[in-house]
Design an enzyme around this catalytic site. Structure first.
Site, PDB file in Angstrom:
ATOM      1  N   ASP A 151       8.604   3.639  -4.228  1.00 30.64           N
ATOM      2  CA  ASP A 151       7.404   3.379  -3.436  1.00 30.64           C
ATOM      3  C   ASP A 151       7.554   4.045  -2.079  1.00 30.64           C
ATOM      4  O   ASP A 151       8.667   4.100  -1.532  1.00 30.64           O
ATOM      5  CB  ASP A 151       7.171   1.868  -3.259  1.00 30.64           C
ATOM      6  CG  ASP A 151       5.734   1.557  -2.856  1.00 30.64           C
ATOM      7  OD1 ASP A 151       4.936   1.217  -3.749  1.00 30.64           O
ATOM      8  OD2 ASP A 151       5.401   1.686  -1.664  1.00 30.64           O
ATOM      9  N   ASP A 174       0.324   3.763 -10.343  1.00 28.51           N
ATOM     10  CA  ASP A 174      -0.653   2.713 -10.044  1.00 28.51           C
ATOM     11  C   ASP A 174      -1.064   2.937  -8.601  1.00 28.51           C
ATOM     12  O   ASP A 174      -0.473   2.400  -7.671  1.00 28.51           O
ATOM     13  CB  ASP A 174      -0.023   1.334 -10.248  1.00 28.51           C
ATOM     14  CG  ASP A 174      -1.027   0.200 -10.092  1.00 28.51           C
ATOM     15  OD1 ASP A 174      -2.226   0.490  -9.943  1.00 28.51           O
ATOM     16  OD2 ASP A 174      -0.604  -0.967 -10.107  1.00 28.51           O
ATOM     17  N   CYS A 226      -6.950  -0.257  -9.901  1.00 28.22           N
ATOM     18  CA  CYS A 226      -7.722  -1.481 -10.120  1.00 28.22           C
ATOM     19  C   CYS A 226      -9.083  -1.333  -9.434  1.00 28.22           C
ATOM     20  O   CYS A 226      -9.596  -2.266  -8.832  1.00 28.22           O
ATOM     21  CB  CYS A 226      -6.977  -2.717  -9.630  1.00 28.22           C
ATOM     22  SG  CYS A 226      -6.418  -2.649  -7.917  1.00 28.22           S
TER      23      CYS A 226
END
EC number: 2.1.1.176
Length: 389
Positions: A246, A284, A337
């Site tokens: 990340d 993601d 999302c």
């Protein structure tokens, strides 16, 4: 706390949130300072605040304003409850309604007000979802369902939870998912959770992971790992060599403990520490989160056109970085999302015209926000080469 005192606390919290403070930060600060409030009080105030934020425009129209008092008043009217029972001025309750408040009549609502959507955003949602736009926006006005991902035998996990008073039922379309139908607030203190039998993860996100082809021994990179939910779900499916990365390593702080609880082996690579290429790279991507606005409703009102443009540029950059880590025959799985095509389908041709030129794109999948899960998107791009994944 009395119901009136809970309403007053929600009003104060909403005033701070409307002024620009993050909802979670406001509620956490209030919970720490309100030592008189029990767990039931804190949960009730949180529910009031989040319900008002989900319906901020329609509640404001019904309440005759945009501050916390108007939102709670409007929320009561939308639900058919009498405001007079809470706005009494007695003890810590909100002061009685003024003549203007009592006489307010809600006029005709615009579509954006009725659907609780920012004006500028409604055309984008309609362009993205077509006839599914209105059902999606209406779903985002309601509380989200809590889902768990079962590790191993789903029925055994459900039985273990039931022994602790947590009732679930299996998701009809996602083989790993359990819908929590009673005592969701007990999950993280439960023995079942502590033993790693279940993890909190939305059903749509679980479905996306189940869509990915896996076989033992694949080298997998979770490029935007955050708390590591995708990496853990991948590890639960197959014996893989998984690396979590990340841009902000602090987001991965809890991942070692979560992996240990789940019995998963996940290596952590901080920025600058990645090496080699991978059979599967999962992205993601940071996004508007519009498919999850039931859970973070204040994010809906903070999003701006400029912020959305910034996110789209960031997504394109991240895809380019991640694509460089895919070995020949490997696969890039791009997820968000978000409900918006600008963050989803539109990213694919940009990638195929640039960092993924010559790659194959599989038909993308969308999950709409409803009782079966949040809004979610998955696109898979396959790099030419031997032994495709």
């Amino acid at each position: 706390m009395t119901p009136g005192a809970r309403a007053a606390a929600a009003i104060a919290a909403l005033d701070a949130i409307v002024a620009g403070a993050p909802a979670e930060q406001v509620l956490t600060r209030w919970g720490r300072s309100a030592r008189y409030a029990g767990s039931g009080d804190r949960a009730a105030v949180r529910d009031l605040v989040y319900d008002a934020l989900r319906k901020r425009r329609s509640a404001g129209a019904a309440g005759g304003g945009s501050d916390g008092r108007a939102l709670i008043l409007g929320l009561l009217r939308l639900s058919g409850d009498s405001a007079g029972t809470l706005f009494t001025g007695e003890g810590h309750a909100p002061s009685p309604l003024t003549a203007e408040e009592a006489g307010h009549q809600t006029g005709p609502l615009t579509d954006a007000e009725r659907l609780d959507c920012p004006d500028w955003l409604l055309p984008l949602v309609r362009d993205s979802l077509g006839i599914a736009a209105e059902p999606a926006l209406l779903a985002l006005r309601e509380r989200a369902t809590v889902f768990l991902r079962a590790r191993g035998d789903r029925a055994a996990a459900a039985a273990s939870l039931a022994d602790e008073g947590i009732a679930t039922r299996p998701h009809p379309n996602v083989s790993t998912a359990l819908e929590v139908i009673a005592n969701a607030r007990k999950i993280q203190s439960s023995e079942s959770y502590g033993k790693g039998l279940v993890e909190l993860q939305d059903a749509s996100s679980q479905g996306a992971i189940l869509d990915l082809p896996l076989r033992p021994g694949l080298r997998v990179l979770d490029y935007c790992a955050g708390g590591g939910g995708k990496a853990l779900a991948l590890a639960a499916r197959e014996r893989l060599e998984i690396v979590a990365h990340d841009a902000d390593p602090r987001r991965m702080a809890d991942l070692p403990d979560r992996a240990a609880r789940a019995g998963a082996e996940i290596a952590i690579a901080r920025p600058g520490e990645l090496s080699g290429d991978f059979d599967l790279v999962v992205v993601d991507a940071p996004c508007s989160g519009s498919g999850t606005w039931r859970r973070t409703p204040d994010a809906k009102w903070r999003l701006t056109p400029d912020r959305l443009d910034d996110l789209c540029r960031l997504q394109r950059r991240i895809v380019a970085e991640a694509a460089a880590r895919v070995r020949p025959g490997g696969r890039l799985a791009y997820m968000t999302c978000s409900l918006l095509s600008t963050e989803n389908e539109d990213i694919v041709p940009h990638a195929l015209a640039g960092p993924c030129a010559g790659w194959d794109a599989l038909p993308p999948r969308r999950w709409q926000p409803d009782g079966a899960g949040d809004g979610f998107f998955l696109a898979q791009l396959v790099r030419p080469g031997a032994a495709p994944v």
